[in-house]
Design a protein around this motif. Structure first.
Motif, PDB file in Angstrom:
ATOM      1  N   SER A  22      -4.274  -5.984  -2.030  1.00 38.88           N
ATOM      2  CA  SER A  22      -5.076  -4.835  -2.458  1.00 38.88           C
ATOM      3  C   SER A  22      -5.024  -4.655  -3.969  1.00 38.88           C
ATOM      4  O   SER A  22      -5.960  -4.122  -4.561  1.00 38.88           O
ATOM      5  N   ASP A  23      -3.951  -5.121  -4.615  1.00 40.80           N
ATOM      6  CA  ASP A  23      -3.864  -5.066  -6.080  1.00 40.80           C
ATOM      7  C   ASP A  23      -2.765  -6.012  -6.546  1.00 40.80           C
ATOM      8  O   ASP A  23      -1.827  -6.309  -5.814  1.00 40.80           O
ATOM      9  N   ASP A  38       0.504  -5.651  -4.470  1.00 43.98           N
ATOM     10  CA  ASP A  38       0.321  -4.704  -3.377  1.00 43.98           C
ATOM     11  C   ASP A  38      -0.446  -5.396  -2.268  1.00 43.98           C
ATOM     12  O   ASP A  38      -1.553  -5.892  -2.488  1.00 43.98           O
ATOM     13  N   ASP A  41      -1.655  -2.899   4.159  1.00 41.84           N
ATOM     14  CA  ASP A  41      -0.582  -2.347   4.985  1.00 41.84           C
ATOM     15  C   ASP A  41      -0.160  -3.245   6.148  1.00 41.84           C
ATOM     16  O   ASP A  41       1.018  -3.368   6.445  1.00 41.84           O
ATOM     17  N   ASP A  77       6.846   1.123   0.414  1.00 42.32           N
ATOM     18  CA  ASP A  77       5.580   1.391   1.076  1.00 42.32           C
ATOM     19  C   ASP A  77       4.712   2.272   0.194  1.00 42.32           C
ATOM     20  O   ASP A  77       5.207   3.191  -0.467  1.00 42.32           O
ATOM     21  N   LEU A  78       3.431   1.978   0.215  1.00 42.13           N
ATOM     22  CA  LEU A  78       2.430   2.801  -0.447  1.00 42.13           C
ATOM     23  C   LEU A  78       1.470   3.282   0.633  1.00 42.13           C
ATOM     24  O   LEU A  78       1.502   2.800   1.761  1.00 42.13           O
ATOM     25  N   ALA A  81      -0.630   0.306   1.927  1.00 39.86           N
ATOM     26  CA  ALA A  81      -0.203  -0.976   1.339  1.00 39.86           C
ATOM     27  C   ALA A  81       1.319  -1.034   1.275  1.00 39.86           C
ATOM     28  O   ALA A  81       2.001  -0.037   1.458  1.00 39.86           O
ATOM     29  N   THR A  82       1.830  -2.222   1.021  1.00 37.05           N
ATOM     30  CA  THR A  82       3.247  -2.393   0.707  1.00 37.05           C
ATOM     31  C   THR A  82       3.332  -3.059  -0.659  1.00 37.05           C
ATOM     32  O   THR A  82       2.512  -3.916  -0.995  1.00 37.05           O
ATOM     33  N   ARG A  83       4.303  -2.649  -1.450  1.00 34.86           N
ATOM     34  CA  ARG A  83       4.465  -3.189  -2.797  1.00 34.86           C
ATOM     35  C   ARG A  83       5.558  -4.244  -2.814  1.00 34.86           C
ATOM     36  O   ARG A  83       6.628  -4.069  -2.237  1.00 34.86           O
ATOM     37  N   HIS A  84       5.248  -5.343  -3.512  1.00 33.02           N
ATOM     38  CA  HIS A  84       6.198  -6.433  -3.699  1.00 33.02           C
ATOM     39  C   HIS A  84       6.319  -6.689  -5.195  1.00 33.02           C
ATOM     40  O   HIS A  84       5.331  -6.649  -5.918  1.00 33.02           O
ATOM     41  N   GLN A  85       7.526  -6.960  -5.612  1.00 32.48           N
ATOM     42  CA  GLN A  85       7.840  -7.095  -7.036  1.00 32.48           C
ATOM     43  C   GLN A  85       8.439  -8.469  -7.282  1.00 32.48           C
ATOM     44  O   GLN A  85       9.395  -8.872  -6.620  1.00 32.48           O
TER      45      GLN A  85
END
Length: 101
Positions: A22-23, A38, A41, A77-78, A81-85
């Motif tokens: 998503s981003d 991102d 979900d 979690d957003l 979406a889920t955020r990965h770094q």
């Protein structure tokens, strides 16, 4: 902008084209450059994206910083979406943060 930062920005643009993403964007921590990803979900990190990130010397932040957890890149979690770094291990520690007293 450095060549490396430009390459990571190009990679982020390429990642945004994937249906599971998503981003994607480049960010900086105190001393490291990072790529934030991102995912939709219900999506998990596709193997081909994980391989692409690794080929660009990007590793999950949990793995790099020894933060633990079963997922080397999961950051939270957003909404939707889920955020990965991911940490740029090629330039790790090359960046400076300034602290004002």
């Amino acid at each position: 902008m450095s060549d490396r930062e430009a390459a990571l920005r190009d990679l982020a643009a390429r990642l945004r084209e994937d249906d599971a993403v998503s981003d994607a964007f480049v960010a900086k921590s105190f001393t490291d450059q990072q790529l934030i990803l991102d995912l939709e979900d219900d999506a998990s990190l596709p193997r081909e994206l994980a391989d692409l990130l690794a080929a660009h010397d990007l590793r999950g932040a949990n793995e790099v910083y020894g933060s633990g957890g079963s997922d080397p890149s999961f950051a939270g979690d957003l909404e939707g979406a889920t955020r990965h770094q991911f940490v740029d291990t090629r330039t790790r520690g090359d960046h400076q943060s300034y602290v004002v007293d």
